[in-house]
Design an enzyme around this catalytic site. Sequence first.
Site, PDB file in Angstrom:
ATOM      1  N   TYR A 161     -29.473  36.732  31.057  1.00 31.62           N
ATOM      2  CA  TYR A 161     -29.081  35.319  31.139  1.00 31.62           C
ATOM      3  C   TYR A 161     -29.230  34.873  32.588  1.00 31.62           C
ATOM      4  CZ  TYR A 161     -26.100  31.136  30.466  1.00 31.62           C
ATOM      5  OH  TYR A 161     -25.598  29.855  30.407  1.00 31.62           O
ATOM      6  N   VAL A 209     -31.131  29.394  22.594  1.00 33.31           N
ATOM      7  CA  VAL A 209     -29.696  29.683  22.578  1.00 33.31           C
ATOM      8  C   VAL A 209     -29.003  28.342  22.678  1.00 33.31           C
ATOM      9  CG1 VAL A 209     -27.776  30.845  23.700  1.00 33.31           C
ATOM     10  CG2 VAL A 209     -30.014  31.949  23.635  1.00 33.31           C
ATOM     11  N   LYS A 223     -32.755  34.461  28.599  1.00 32.09           N
ATOM     12  CA  LYS A 223     -32.224  33.122  28.336  1.00 32.09           C
ATOM     13  C   LYS A 223     -32.430  32.325  29.613  1.00 32.09           C
ATOM     14  CE  LYS A 223     -27.998  30.516  27.336  1.00 32.09           C
ATOM     15  NZ  LYS A 223     -26.520  30.600  27.168  1.00 32.09           N
TER      16      LYS A 223
END
Length: 302
Positions: free
Chosen positions: A132, A202, A160
């Site tokens: 992330y 996401v 992400k």
Amino acid sequence: MWKGIFPAVTTKFTEDGGLDHDEMKRCFDLQIDAGCDGIIVCGSLGEGSMLSQEERLEVMKTAQASAGDRPVLMTVAEAATREACALAEKAAKADASGLMIVPSPIYHTNPEETKATLRAVAEASDLPIMIYSNPVAYRVDVTPDVMEDLADDARFVAIKESSDNIRRTTDIINRLGDRYDVFTGVDNLAFEALSVGAVGWVAGLVVAFPKETVAIYRLMKAGRVDDALQIYRWFRPLLDLDVSTYLVQNIKLAEALEIKSNDRVRMPRMPLSGARRAEVEKIIMDAIASRPVLQDLDSLVA
């Protein structure tokens, strides 16, 4: 390895502040029934930093009961690498499908520290990992340089991408091809990211509007860009609620109004009130009143 819509689900609380597993199960079921492709628990939207590690594992177990054979990822966002490794190991023992890892939300690691932390957590869990990268919120940028250095470890399977720089998706693909599954993590850049090669989203507002989110993704993958754009333009005022200090309160209010859930949060957060609540409520209600008619999603490419 992963693709599609992965809701970053909210955590539901009872009136006395405990975990409301029945309400979470109901809400998670709505995501899966709408065609979402996986679930991510206990992230920023899931108030993971307000939960104990044991509570996070309980939330994951509830999500697994809804997801069936679809992946459930545990978010690991601990201040210290030692605690991150401990949570990762616990999640692996509890049969997590994978992890989504934030290097450190407190100490802002440099590139070498970032790589060392990610490698340590990967070693502790031996699970597939979505990195992330959110330099806007967490001030740690997992750049294409860092991703290339980590590419020798097959456990790092996805990114992400939440840099708020739409050029970054193309930069990653140009540099690394299909080595990583690139997910967009910014709701109001999702159409743009999917347009240039992201394979997943996401998503945040999906928790209140799962069918519309899934429709955009499936229409894009089916090449029906104009149809997807029409829904996205309707969705944009709602998606903007994700890019806010109050994203948790905003999105939980959307859940309360649209899917009849509640907007309880764990302190120090408090539910929206006054003029701010009225403003957000108007955005949500205006969108509900003007929502588009959706195609049969089952006929679209999943």
